[in-house]
Design an enzyme around this catalytic site. Structure first.
Site, PDB file in Angstrom:
ATOM      1  N   SER A  52       0.840  -1.195   0.000  1.00 15.20           N
ATOM      2  CA  SER A  52       0.000   0.000   0.000  1.00 15.20           C
ATOM      3  C   SER A  52       0.880   1.253   0.000  1.00 15.20           C
ATOM      4  O   SER A  52       1.665   1.453  -0.932  1.00 15.20           O
ATOM      5  CB  SER A  52      -0.956  -0.037   1.197  1.00 15.20           C
ATOM      6  OG  SER A  52      -1.956   0.931   1.070  1.00 15.20           O
ATOM      7  N   ASP A 265       4.177  23.846  -0.389  1.00 11.68           N
ATOM      8  CA  ASP A 265       5.610  23.702  -0.675  1.00 11.68           C
ATOM      9  C   ASP A 265       6.048  22.243  -0.566  1.00 11.68           C
ATOM     10  O   ASP A 265       7.118  21.931  -0.042  1.00 11.68           O
ATOM     11  CB  ASP A 265       6.444  24.585   0.257  1.00 11.68           C
ATOM     12  CG  ASP A 265       6.254  24.244   1.733  1.00 11.68           C
ATOM     13  OD1 ASP A 265       5.323  23.466   2.051  1.00 11.68           O
ATOM     14  OD2 ASP A 265       7.018  24.763   2.569  1.00 11.68           O
ATOM     15  N   HIS A 318      -7.188  -5.512  -1.512  1.00  8.99           N
ATOM     16  CA  HIS A 318      -6.008  -4.722  -1.170  1.00  8.99           C
ATOM     17  C   HIS A 318      -5.131  -5.416  -0.127  1.00  8.99           C
ATOM     18  O   HIS A 318      -3.931  -5.160  -0.061  1.00  8.99           O
ATOM     19  CB  HIS A 318      -6.458  -3.351  -0.645  1.00  8.99           C
ATOM     20  CG  HIS A 318      -5.355  -2.379  -0.423  1.00  8.99           C
ATOM     21  ND1 HIS A 318      -4.690  -1.754  -1.466  1.00  8.99           N
ATOM     22  CD2 HIS A 318      -4.782  -1.911   0.716  1.00  8.99           C
ATOM     23  CE1 HIS A 318      -3.773  -0.939  -0.982  1.00  8.99           C
ATOM     24  NE2 HIS A 318      -3.803  -1.017   0.337  1.00  8.99           N
TER      25      HIS A 318
END
Length: 340
Positions: A52, A265, A318
């Site tokens: 993951s 940023d 998953h």
């Protein structure tokens, strides 16, 4: 040292806390790994397994420090190299809706049960151990649908949600505690704080992407569903501002989360040129109907990493490495070592 509502104030106010947490993404994790590798291996490269978000870290590793890698194994974790968080969730909501539809097809009785639970929560707004139980929080239990046994777990949770009392039918204490436990981030607050930040690259803020993009999918609005006769749709691993209002583990960190959401940023995480020239053996399991990681993004990234070999399968969800670890790892090892 855990970073949570109790310890983060030691760093200062919300601004200092957000600046500290900005160092918990894959770029910093890879730098930490490189320092640890030198101590553990004496400088020899090592094999990494990324599950993951660990796969996101592995792709960052290939971009920033491939000299530290002998082999790379990735399970359910090939990220888009350039997608904004908005793109991630715009692709995610239709996948989530398909998972919910499959659950309701398997357990059609859960349609009315879910409506009844959401309606009760909307009317009564109960609390469990200081956690406010809301329809939106109930919808977030859909995160279970991304795992192999999650649909069954969700069904059993809904099955006995109500009990008869001298005052009428109420949500049982057992259900309320189970919902609180499943929805609480007390044990893993960084998941909520940094979930969208892992996609941040460059000057564009993530700005609560899951919340904003959800408005493009009005079928997920519980109040609208309850006014009509449609099903209440569950959501997935999305994080929203209301999480920081209902959960006592997150409530003190609301301003910190807002600063992270508005940050502009973020360093760029991936180096397409370096990935295109990759020489490290890499193998990745791509779960074809993965609820959490977009298959199309994964395959595009796989094609962008030179020499990467994929195993595309819908046999697992998953959590394939947890549900079928030996088979999944044996398959990837045979691919990465060119034995398949």
């Amino acid at each position: 040292t855990p970073a949570n509502r109790q310890t983060l104030p030691l760093r200062g106010g919300p601004r200092e806390q957000a600046d500290h947490l900005a160092h918990f993404r894959s770029d910093s994790i890879v730098r930490d790994c490189e320092l640890i590798r030198l101590q553990l291996t004496g400088g020899a490269p090592w094999t990494v397994l990324g599950q993951s978000f660990g796969g996101f870290c592995a792709v960052r590793y290939l971009s920033a420090a491939p000299e530290g890698l002998k082999e790379v194994l990735i399970t359910g974790g090939l990220p888009s190299l350039d997608a904004h968080a908005d793109d991630v969730y715009r692709a995610a909501y239709p996948r989530i809706e398909r998972k919910v539809a499959a659950h309701y097809a398997r357990y059609p009785q859960d349609v009315e049960r879910a409506r009844a639970i959401a309606a009760y929560l909307a009317e009564h707004r109960p609390e469990s151990a200081g956690h406010r139980l809301t329809p939106e929080g109930f919808q977030s239990l859909g995160i279970l649908l991304g795992t192999g046994s999650g649909s069954h777990q969700l069904h059993y949770l809904l099955e006995n949600a109500f009990v008869r009392t001298p005052h009428g039918t109420e949500l049982s204490d057992t259900f309320q505690e189970a919902m609180r436990s499943a929805a609480s981030f007390a044990g893993h607050p960084l998941y909520a704080l940094l979930h969208e930040a892992i996609y941040g690259q460059g000057e564009r803020a993530t700005d609560w992407a899951a919340e904003r993009v959800r408005r493009e999918f009005p079928q997920f609005d519980a109040a609208t569903a309850l006014k009509g006769d449609g099903p209440v749709l569950f959501t997935g691993e999305t994080i929203h501002p209301w999480h920081f209002e209902v959960d006592p583990a997150l409530r003190p960190l609301r301003e910190t989360a807002e600063l992270l959401a508005q940050r502009t940023d973020w360093p760029v995480l991936y180096d397409p040129e370096r990935l295109a020239a990759n020489e490290v053996p890499v193998a990745a399991a791509v779960y074809h109907d993965d609820m959490y990681v977009d298959t199309a993004d994964s395959l595009r990234t796989a094609a962008a990493i030179r020499g990467l070999r994929t195993w595309v399968t819908n046999e697992y969800e998953h959590d394939g490495v947890r549900a079928g670890g030996p088979r999944v790892l044996d398959r990837l090892l045979s691919l990465v070592r060119d034995e398949a």
